[in-house]
Write an enzyme that holds these catalytic residues in place. Structure first.
Site, PDB file in Angstrom:
ATOM      1  N   CYS A  87      -9.725  66.969  83.186  1.00  0.00           N
ATOM      2  CA  CYS A  87      -9.397  66.266  82.137  1.00  0.00           C
ATOM      3  C   CYS A  87      -8.122  66.912  81.133  1.00  0.00           C
ATOM      4  O   CYS A  87      -7.328  66.075  80.711  1.00  0.00           O
ATOM      5  CB  CYS A  87     -10.482  66.163  81.273  1.00  0.00           C
ATOM      6  SG  CYS A  87     -11.513  65.079  81.962  1.00  0.00           S
ATOM      7  N   SER A 121     -15.896  57.054  78.747  1.00  0.00           N
ATOM      8  CA  SER A 121     -14.841  57.640  78.975  1.00  0.00           C
ATOM      9  C   SER A 121     -13.869  57.972  78.007  1.00  0.00           C
ATOM     10  O   SER A 121     -13.627  57.409  76.959  1.00  0.00           O
ATOM     11  CB  SER A 121     -14.129  56.646  80.090  1.00  0.00           C
ATOM     12  OG  SER A 121     -14.852  56.037  81.106  1.00  0.00           O
TER      13      SER A 121
HETATM   14  P1  NAD Z   1     -16.531  60.608  87.837  1.00  0.00           P
HETATM   15  O1  NAD Z   1     -15.041  60.360  88.467  1.00  0.00           O
HETATM   16  O2  NAD Z   1     -17.177  61.894  88.362  1.00  0.00           O
HETATM   17  O3  NAD Z   1     -17.381  59.387  87.573  1.00  0.00           O
HETATM   18  C1  NAD Z   1     -16.929  58.163  87.541  1.00  0.00           C
HETATM   19  C2  NAD Z   1     -17.923  57.338  88.201  1.00  0.00           C
HETATM   20  O4  NAD Z   1     -17.463  55.915  87.806  1.00  0.00           O
HETATM   21  C3  NAD Z   1     -17.861  57.266  89.718  1.00  0.00           C
HETATM   22  O5  NAD Z   1     -18.927  57.504  90.410  1.00  0.00           O
HETATM   23  C4  NAD Z   1     -17.350  56.149  90.218  1.00  0.00           C
HETATM   24  O6  NAD Z   1     -17.754  55.517  91.317  1.00  0.00           O
HETATM   25  C5  NAD Z   1     -17.710  54.995  89.116  1.00  0.00           C
HETATM   26  N1  NAD Z   1     -17.107  53.921  88.978  1.00  0.00           N
HETATM   27  C6  NAD Z   1     -15.965  53.545  88.840  1.00  0.00           C
HETATM   28  N2  NAD Z   1     -15.572  51.964  88.743  1.00  0.00           N
HETATM   29  C7  NAD Z   1     -17.022  51.523  88.511  1.00  0.00           C
HETATM   30  C8  NAD Z   1     -17.317  50.071  88.320  1.00  0.00           C
HETATM   31  N3  NAD Z   1     -16.570  49.280  88.210  1.00  0.00           N
HETATM   32  N4  NAD Z   1     -18.623  49.971  88.480  1.00  0.00           N
HETATM   33  C9  NAD Z   1     -19.553  51.066  88.404  1.00  0.00           C
HETATM   34  N5  NAD Z   1     -19.047  52.326  88.657  1.00  0.00           N
HETATM   35  C10 NAD Z   1     -17.919  52.521  88.600  1.00  0.00           C
HETATM   36  O7  NAD Z   1     -15.622  60.866  86.281  1.00  0.00           O
HETATM   37  P2  NAD Z   1     -16.356  61.665  85.273  1.00  0.00           P
HETATM   38  O8  NAD Z   1     -15.944  63.194  85.440  1.00  0.00           O
HETATM   39  O9  NAD Z   1     -17.790  61.617  84.927  1.00  0.00           O
HETATM   40  O10 NAD Z   1     -15.560  61.180  84.084  1.00  0.00           O
HETATM   41  C11 NAD Z   1     -15.722  59.979  83.275  1.00  0.00           C
HETATM   42  C12 NAD Z   1     -15.079  59.796  82.127  1.00  0.00           C
HETATM   43  O11 NAD Z   1     -15.149  60.883  81.192  1.00  0.00           O
HETATM   44  C13 NAD Z   1     -13.373  60.040  82.393  1.00  0.00           C
HETATM   45  O12 NAD Z   1     -12.774  59.360  81.323  1.00  0.00           O
HETATM   46  C14 NAD Z   1     -13.236  61.730  81.820  1.00  0.00           C
HETATM   47  O13 NAD Z   1     -11.951  61.842  81.225  1.00  0.00           O
HETATM   48  C15 NAD Z   1     -14.129  61.649  80.688  1.00  0.00           C
HETATM   49  N6  NAD Z   1     -14.846  63.011  80.416  1.00  0.00           N
HETATM   50  C16 NAD Z   1     -15.158  63.948  81.580  1.00  0.00           C
HETATM   51  C17 NAD Z   1     -15.767  65.055  81.224  1.00  0.00           C
HETATM   52  C18 NAD Z   1     -16.003  65.970  82.622  1.00  0.00           C
HETATM   53  O14 NAD Z   1     -16.477  67.259  82.342  1.00  0.00           O
HETATM   54  N7  NAD Z   1     -15.742  65.530  83.642  1.00  0.00           N
HETATM   55  C19 NAD Z   1     -15.918  65.480  79.926  1.00  0.00           C
HETATM   56  C20 NAD Z   1     -15.879  64.528  78.981  1.00  0.00           C
HETATM   57  C21 NAD Z   1     -14.941  63.449  79.271  1.00  0.00           C
HETATM   58  C1  UGA Z   2     -13.286  70.574  78.897  1.00  0.00           C
HETATM   59  C2  UGA Z   2     -13.622  70.726  77.436  1.00  0.00           C
HETATM   60  O1  UGA Z   2     -13.811  72.096  76.891  1.00  0.00           O
HETATM   61  C3  UGA Z   2     -14.717  69.780  77.030  1.00  0.00           C
HETATM   62  O2  UGA Z   2     -14.959  69.829  75.510  1.00  0.00           O
HETATM   63  C4  UGA Z   2     -14.299  68.138  77.426  1.00  0.00           C
HETATM   64  O3  UGA Z   2     -15.418  67.601  77.110  1.00  0.00           O
HETATM   65  C5  UGA Z   2     -14.030  68.095  78.966  1.00  0.00           C
HETATM   66  O4  UGA Z   2     -12.943  68.993  79.018  1.00  0.00           O
HETATM   67  C6  UGA Z   2     -13.259  66.958  79.302  1.00  0.00           C
HETATM   68  O5  UGA Z   2     -12.866  66.166  78.416  1.00  0.00           O
HETATM   69  O6  UGA Z   2     -13.407  66.712  80.647  1.00  0.00           O
HETATM   70  P1  UGA Z   2     -14.256  71.478  81.102  1.00  0.00           P
HETATM   71  O7  UGA Z   2     -12.820  70.980  81.672  1.00  0.00           O
HETATM   72  O8  UGA Z   2     -15.355  71.090  81.892  1.00  0.00           O
HETATM   73  O9  UGA Z   2     -14.230  70.956  79.585  1.00  0.00           O
HETATM   74  O10 UGA Z   2     -13.957  73.146  80.963  1.00  0.00           O
HETATM   75  P2  UGA Z   2     -13.588  74.300  80.072  1.00  0.00           P
HETATM   76  O11 UGA Z   2     -14.433  75.192  79.811  1.00  0.00           O
HETATM   77  O12 UGA Z   2     -12.737  73.551  78.896  1.00  0.00           O
HETATM   78  O13 UGA Z   2     -12.353  74.779  80.861  1.00  0.00           O
HETATM   79  C7  UGA Z   2     -11.205  74.304  81.462  1.00  0.00           C
HETATM   80  C8  UGA Z   2     -10.154  74.995  81.997  1.00  0.00           C
HETATM   81  O14 UGA Z   2      -9.799  76.169  81.188  1.00  0.00           O
HETATM   82  C9  UGA Z   2     -10.953  75.926  83.189  1.00  0.00           C
HETATM   83  O15 UGA Z   2     -10.125  75.915  84.414  1.00  0.00           O
HETATM   84  C10 UGA Z   2     -11.286  77.138  82.455  1.00  0.00           C
HETATM   85  O16 UGA Z   2     -11.223  78.272  83.476  1.00  0.00           O
HETATM   86  C11 UGA Z   2      -9.810  77.451  81.643  1.00  0.00           C
HETATM   87  N1  UGA Z   2      -9.933  78.238  80.656  1.00  0.00           N
HETATM   88  C12 UGA Z   2     -11.081  78.231  79.613  1.00  0.00           C
HETATM   89  C13 UGA Z   2      -9.143  79.493  80.585  1.00  0.00           C
HETATM   90  O17 UGA Z   2      -8.351  79.750  81.256  1.00  0.00           O
HETATM   91  N2  UGA Z   2      -9.167  80.358  79.392  1.00  0.00           N
HETATM   92  C14 UGA Z   2      -9.980  80.006  78.532  1.00  0.00           C
HETATM   93  O18 UGA Z   2     -10.300  80.843  77.388  1.00  0.00           O
HETATM   94  C15 UGA Z   2     -11.100  79.075  78.367  1.00  0.00           C
END
Ligand code: NAD
Ligand code: UGA
Length: 461
Positions: free
Chosen positions: A278, A133
């Site tokens: 995020c 996370s």
């Molecule tokens: P998400 O909400 O999709 O998934 C998190 C999961 O954790 C949920 O299904 C929830 O039920 C589960 N959970 C919570 N507490 C729990 C527990 N005690 N035991 C077991 N399961 C539990 O979140 P996500 O988008 O996968 O993001 C997770 C982390 O990764 C966040 O910190 C986020 O910032 C980071 N992150 C997200 C992205 C992305 O693209 N979504 C990319 C990079 C990093």
């Molecule tokens: C972003 C980062 O790109 C990932 O590297 C990171 O792991 C992730 O956040 C995270 O920590 O959750 P994501 O949010 O999935 O990924 O998607 P992006 O492609 O970064 O787009 C984010 C937002 O910016 C979208 O709404 C997209 O439409 C917008 N965007 C992107 C713009 O408006 N202009 C651009 O040129 C690029």
């Protein structure tokens, strides 16, 4: 293959957008490891065990099918999985805190801490715990204290291995990441644990892309990467506002500055605003950390990136209102796209949510269309559901509308038959391109009044 025939037993707690795809790719690449993914949400786990996965991500189902039941397992039995694992990735959600000290900015670490306490309660052997996370810098310190305060003599080594995948391209990003970052303590135990995690990724990621650092740099690098990406979007969006006043064209400006290799061309697409779960959360987290160290100017600088994003969404609606003779009350407006970006059904922090709400507050009749995100849209706008229509087919959505607004850059929207759409709309007909993906001249020729972002409008009045 029996339990003991696997070279490593790896667990991921949290089967969300990160845990699910990341573990599926590790399992597909490394059949010699047993990978278990657990979650407290049984419906999510059931979906991971079916052919309708809980998230839409191109290529994901193929990867899951390759490994599921072989060396990839989805389960709700958190305790049993903790007991057997040597390496535990923790990928639970870390949303913005909505109460108490730091509300609205700080990370809510309750799910995080619960997980840590559960690991201590259940474990019977030493383990490597990996922060997957995104967390505030120095969380590993608290994590390590909670874990190592056990009276069973069990040692936990806490590492930070933040995830950089983007939604919509998760499988590509995981198959061939720009880099994998593994932060550890620089003690012999820390380095041993780090090497064990490097070994996992080295199964398919070239060694020079596996970066190691101290644990604090790893935690902070994740927040900073997202802050820099979002800052580029806010920066170009400020310029889109200036372009609209000066007849400069933001697409031309982006192209030109992006050709400077020092600047680079990616993430310079002006838009109605960035969304996703995020960017805003992580920047506000960074702001809160800076504030808590007394770094007010630094905090203000980063907070302005979020403020600019709010401004851009608001500015978009204001352009619509002004263009449509200062009232949209009673007018049908079709929002094409609701996902925060293309190729995902995720709508978290989607700019379309704010745009829809502002239009509804202006008493417009809003129709939402999206190929993958309508279920989430219904939840996001549940309080307005009686006043909304949700229509998957963009042609149906646009029928009888005064205006169309492009909210998500779905490829399909470029190829629609806009002559046909125009024929079914009210006059004058407006199109607001919140992603600058359409052929504006062609639309103008059809008869639309066209409002791109950061470019002069093309209009008949
Ligand atoms: P998400 O909400 O999709 O998934 C998190 C999961 O954790 C949920 O299904 C929830 O039920 C589960 N959970 C919570 N507490 C729990 C527990 N005690 N035991 C077991 N399961 C539990 O979140 P996500 O988008 O996968 O993001 C997770 C982390 O990764 C966040 O910190 C986020 O910032 C980071 N992150 C997200 C992205 C992305 O693209 N979504 C990319 C990079 C990093
Ligand atoms: C972003 C980062 O790109 C990932 O590297 C990171 O792991 C992730 O956040 C995270 O920590 O959750 P994501 O949010 O999935 O990924 O998607 P992006 O492609 O970064 O787009 C984010 C937002 O910016 C979208 O709404 C997209 O439409 C917008 N965007 C992107 C713009 O408006 N202009 C651009 O040129 C690029």
């Amino acid at each position: 293959m029996g339990k003991n025939e696997f070279a490593k037993r790896i667990l991921c707690i949290g089967a969300g957008y990160v845990g699910g795809p990341t573990m599926a790719v590790i399992a597909a690449k490394c059949p010699q490891y047993k990978i278990t993914v657990v979650d407290i949400n049984a419906a999510r786990i059931n979906a991971w065990n079916s052919d309708s996965l809980p998230i839409y991500e191109p290529g994901l189902l193929d990867v899951v099918k390759q490994a599921r039941g072989r060396n990839l397992f989805f389960s709700t039995d958190v305790d049993a999985a903790i007991m057997e694992a040597e390496i535990i990735f923790v990928s639970v959600n870390t949303p913005t805190k909505s109460f108490g000290e730091g509300a609205g900015k700080a990370a809510d670490l309750q799910y995080w801490e619960l997980t840590a306490r559960n690991i201590v309660r259940v474990s019977q052997s030493d383990k490597i715990i990996i922060e997957k996370s995104t967390l505030p810098v120095r969380t590993a310190e608290a994590m390590s204290r909670i874990l190592n305060a056990n009276e069973k003599g069990i040692k936990f080594e806490v590492l930070s291995n933040p995830e950089f995948l983007a939604e919509g391209t998760a499988i590509e990003d995981l198959n061939s990441p720009d880099r994998v970052l593994i932060g550890s303590q620089l003690t012999p135990e820390g380095i041993k644990a780090r090497d064990a995690v490097v070994e996992i990724y080295a199964n398919w990621v070239p060694k020079d892309r596996i970066v190691t650092s101290n644990v604090w740099s790893a935690e902070l690098s994740k927040l900073v990467a997202n802050a820099f990406l979002a800052q580029r979007i806010s920066s170009i969006n400020t310029i889109s506002a200036l372009c609209e006043k000066t007849e400069a064209n933001v697409t031309e400006v982006s192209r030109t500055i992006g050709m400077d290799t020092r600047i680079g061309s990616r993430f310079l697409m002006s838009s109605v605003g960035f969304g996703g779960s995020c960017f805003k959360k992580d920047i506000l987290n960074l702001v809160y950390i800076c504030q808590s160290y007394g770094l007010t100017e630094v905090a203000d600088y980063w907070e302005s990136v979020v403020a600019m994003n709010e401004y851009q969404k608001h500015r978009f609606v204001k352009t619509m209102l002004t263009a449509m003779f200062n009232t949209v009350a009673g007018k049908r407006i079709a929002l094409l796209g609701f996902a925060f970006k293309a190729d995902t059904g995720d709508t978290r922090e989607s700019p379309a949510i704010d745009v829809a709400r502002q239009l509804l507050d202006e008493h417009a009749r809003v129709v939402i269309s999206d190929p993958k995100a309508l279920d989430n849209a219904k939840i996001d706008l549940a309080d307005y559901v009686d006043r909304l229509e949700f229509v998957e087919d963009p042609y149906e959505a646009a029928k009888g509308a005064h205006a169309i607004a492009i909210m998500t850059e779905w490829k399909d929207y470029k190829g629609l038959d806009y002559k046909k759409i125009y024929a079914g709309m009210e006059r004058p007909s407006f199109i607001f391109d919140g992603r600058n993906i359409l052929d504006h001249q062609a639309l103008f020729k059809i008869g639309f009044n066209v409002f791109p972002l950061g470019q002069p409008p093309l209009k008949y009045y």
